[in-house]
Design a protein around this motif. Structure first.
Motif, short mmCIF file in Angstrom:
data_model
loop_
_atom_site.label_atom_id
_atom_site.label_comp_id
_atom_site.label_asym_id
_atom_site.label_seq_id
_atom_site.Cartn_x
_atom_site.Cartn_y
_atom_site.Cartn_z
N PRO A 50 0.90 -1.33 0.04
CA PRO A 50 -0.06 -0.05 -0.06
C PRO A 50 0.90 1.33 0.17
CG PRO A 50 -0.78 -1.56 1.84
CD PRO A 50 0.43 -2.12 1.22
N SER A 51 0.57 2.20 -0.71
CA SER A 51 1.21 3.60 -1.08
C SER A 51 0.95 4.46 0.42
CB SER A 51 0.83 3.87 -2.31
OG SER A 51 -0.48 4.49 -2.16
N GLY A 52 -0.21 3.99 1.12
CA GLY A 52 -0.48 4.95 1.90
C GLY A 52 -1.70 6.05 1.56
N TYR A 53 -2.13 5.97 0.17
CA TYR A 53 -3.05 6.88 -0.56
C TYR A 53 -4.05 5.97 -1.49
CZ TYR A 53 -0.26 10.76 0.78
OH TYR A 53 0.43 11.91 1.27
N ALA A 54 -5.04 6.57 -1.57
CA ALA A 54 -6.10 5.97 -2.60
C ALA A 54 -6.63 7.17 -3.34
CB ALA A 54 -7.24 5.41 -1.59
#
Length: 377
Positions: free
Chosen positions: A136-140
């Protein structure tokens, strides 16, 4: 996302293939980015330049651009088989062959296999010889694309500006959030994307149905035009952004299977370079295979990796820095420092010409010193 952005570094290749007119007809043609702080104050207008560095950019609906490229491939006589699933990748060094086994048991053999199977690549396990997963990038992002007239965009005074004067491009930036929206095809369609923090772990899918109430919570207290535009969408997608640490290699052990595009190097949307770098990947590989010939496929792939590895990473980092500067901007920040970057090293680049220019030197280096895993500066 719904919009596929192709910079001039990819545009010059597509125009060389004779596709400019077909692409231009399905793309948006806004005059520039109107960037606002979250309260709605205009903090920067970044003019669109067409052409730039001698080539055009193309920004349109993903499916329509895919359709043009698909039709072009058919016109060239490419055999495209839809609905097939690969069960196994294999290579035979002794015979100088590689191939895939399909789920139905059919085996396909080739001189080289190009695995363009995306961020959750199945081929990656064969190439690396271990299971590597994105993280996960920590963003959506929430994203949507819809017909402007059907959703009454022209009837709402808070959204009418999106469709009254041709195509436009608007953005808003705030703490850990940015929103971009554009009209296309003369104001007939609207797309929007809003990037936000998201702590969801890695899921089996990156794309889920979005909930509009969750979208609107993100822009509470923002310029009311944001909620007005967002709420016009009849539905939206909740797209979890995943990232990858740079892979140690993109080439299989025998040098006949290669990862390309997102399978090798996924990009964040703020780079606006994922599709462009994939096209650079493809045209560079085509040139090197042509120059090397069938008898030297492994050397061609090794040279390709050497040419592409650092450039791709530099492009990825640029996308991360754009996101960070927008998400960390203060409401009073203004001016050129907020621009989307357009560096000459990226946009003026001609991947095809470069491959022809450097191949012989790189081939000689590999033959002299042997192949080694790529490194980053």
């Amino acid at each position: 996302g719904d919009i596929l952005s192709l910079g001039p570094n990819a545009g010059r290749i597509l125009a060389r293939w004779g596709l400019h007119d077909r692409l231009w007809a399905v793309c948006g043609h806004h005059p520039g980015l109107n960037l606002h702080n979250h309260l709605g104050e205009l903090v920067r207008f970044q003019k669109s330049e067409q052409p730039m560095f001698g080539a055009y950019s193309y920004n349109g609906h993903r499916a329509e651009i895919h359709g043009i490229l698909f039709e072009h491939a058919l016109e060239l006589g490419v055999n495209i088989r839809m609905g097939e699933e690969v069960a196994e990748y294999w290579e035979d060094d002794a015979r100088g062959a590689s191939g895939v086994t399909l789920m139905g048991g059919e085996e396909l053999e080739a001189d080289v296999v190009v695995a363009a199977d995306g961020v959750r690549s199945f081929a990656r396990k064969f190439v690396l010889n271990y299971q590597d997963r994105p993280k996960p990038s920590g963003y959506a992002v929430y994203r949507a694309w819809f017909d402007a007239a059907e959703q009454g965009v022209d009837k709402d005074p808070l959204t009418r500006h999106m469709v009254t004067d041709g195509d436009v491009f608007y953005g808003w930036i705030g703490q850990d959030v940015h929103m971009l929206t554009s009209s296309n095809l003369g104001g007939k369609t609207i797309s929007w994307v809003i990037t936000h923090k998201d702590d969801t772990g890695l899921l089996d899918t990156s794309s889920l149905p979005g909930k509009m109430e969750d979208v609107l919570k993100i822009v509470q207290g923002w310029d009311p035009r944001c909620a007005a535009i967002l709420s016009k969408a009849p539905e939206c997608v909740d797209w979890k952004l995943t990232v990858h640490d740079p892979l140690p290699t993109w080439i299989s052990k025998s040098g006949r299977i290669i990862l390309i595009g997102d399978a090798a190097h996924p990009f964040l949307p703020t780079s606006a370079q994922g599709a462009s770098q994939a096209i650079e990947d493809g045209v560079t590989l085509a040139v090197l295979l042509q120059l090397a010939g069938k008898q030297n496929v492994p050397v061609a792939l090794q040279a390709w990796e050497k040419i592409r590895y650092q450039r791709v990473r530099d492009s990825q980092v640029m996308g991360e820095s754009t996101r960070d500067k927008w998400h960390q901007a203060k409401p009073e920040d203004k001016g050129e420092k907020l621009d989307m970057p357009r560096p000459a090293w990226l946009f003026a680049f001609d991947a095809e010409a470069h491959a022809y220019e450097v191949y012989d030197d790189i081939r000689e280096e590999i033959e002299r010193e042997g192949y080694s895993l790529p490194t980053l500066a």
